[in-house]
Structure formats: C-alpha cells, structure tokens
Design a protein around this motif. Structure first.
Motif, PDB file in Angstrom:
ATOM      1  N   THR A   7       1.048  -1.053  -0.036  1.00  0.00           N
ATOM      2  CA  THR A   7       0.033   0.067   0.083  1.00  0.00           C
ATOM      3  C   THR A   7       0.954   1.207   0.084  1.00  0.00           C
ATOM      4  N   CYS A   9       1.642   5.701  -1.319  1.00  0.00           N
ATOM      5  CA  CYS A   9       0.649   7.027  -1.538  1.00  0.00           C
ATOM      6  C   CYS A   9       1.871   7.770  -2.465  1.00  0.00           C
ATOM      7  N   SER A  12       0.371  13.290  -6.870  1.00  0.00           N
ATOM      8  CA  SER A  12       0.350  13.610  -8.429  1.00  0.00           C
ATOM      9  C   SER A  12      -0.209  14.963  -8.427  1.00  0.00           C
ATOM     10  N   GLU A  14      -2.219  18.086  -9.967  1.00  0.00           N
ATOM     11  CA  GLU A  14      -3.412  18.284 -10.752  1.00  0.00           C
ATOM     12  C   GLU A  14      -3.823  19.525 -10.710  1.00  0.00           C
ATOM     13  N   GLN A  23      -2.303  16.464  -4.998  1.00  0.00           N
ATOM     14  CA  GLN A  23      -3.280  15.400  -4.606  1.00  0.00           C
ATOM     15  C   GLN A  23      -2.665  14.295  -4.412  1.00  0.00           C
ATOM     16  N   ASN A  24      -2.684  13.423  -3.012  1.00  0.00           N
ATOM     17  CA  ASN A  24      -2.162  12.199  -2.785  1.00  0.00           C
ATOM     18  C   ASN A  24      -2.938  10.983  -3.583  1.00  0.00           C
ATOM     19  N   THR A  25      -2.266  10.176  -4.214  1.00  0.00           N
ATOM     20  CA  THR A  25      -3.048   9.018  -4.618  1.00  0.00           C
ATOM     21  C   THR A  25      -2.683   7.705  -4.081  1.00  0.00           C
ATOM     22  N   TYR A  26      -3.635   7.130  -3.155  1.00  0.00           N
ATOM     23  CA  TYR A  26      -3.298   6.073  -2.453  1.00  0.00           C
ATOM     24  C   TYR A  26      -3.710   4.817  -3.218  1.00  0.00           C
ATOM     25  N   PHE A  27      -2.827   3.570  -3.291  1.00  0.00           N
ATOM     26  CA  PHE A  27      -3.193   2.391  -4.309  1.00  0.00           C
ATOM     27  C   PHE A  27      -2.475   1.288  -3.286  1.00  0.00           C
ATOM     28  N   GLY A  48       6.977   9.076  -3.653  1.00  0.00           N
ATOM     29  CA  GLY A  48       5.897   8.382  -2.765  1.00  0.00           C
ATOM     30  C   GLY A  48       6.470   7.777  -1.509  1.00  0.00           C
TER      31      GLY A  48
END
Length: 66
Positions: A7, A9, A12, A14, A23-27, A48
């Motif tokens: 997991t 973060c 990215s 925008e 804006q943080n992108t969690y995946f 990240g």
C-alpha cells in the motif's frame, strides 16, 4: 508464487483552475517477490511513500513458511 501486497501513496499534480495543487493518490497492488526492489525504487523516485508491506501468496490460505 510469493508476492508482496503493498500500500503506497504517491503525490500527483493536478491542475485546478490556475493553481497547481498536489493530491495524494493511494493504491494497493501485488508485486512479485523478484521485482520488489525495482517497484520500491519506482515509488521512491516519484516522491511516494510505502505505507504497508505484507508477504502474501497467489492463493488464499496457502502456507508460505513464515
């Protein structure tokens, strides 16, 4: 087959109106054991953070020898 479930973060950029905001992108993704180091380097190069790492197998309830 041994896999890592990670997991992470990644910030990215925008474009919002005329300002640039992060804006943080969690995946969450499954990464093969052999390519873990390359994936870790890719995430770090993008600025990240790796939040959680778990050792998993490709099938449910399979003993991985831990």
């Amino acid at each position: 087959m041994r896999l890592f479930k990670i997991t992470a973060c990644i910030p990215s950029p925008e474009k919002v109106r005329t300002q640039r905001e992060l804006q943080n992108t969690y995946f969450t993704k499954w990464v093969p054991y052999e390519s873990w180091f390359a994936e870790q380097q890719r995430i770090m190069k993008q600025g990240g953070k790796i939040l959680k790492v778990e050792l998993v197998t490709g099938k449910r309830q399979t003993n991985v020898g831990n």
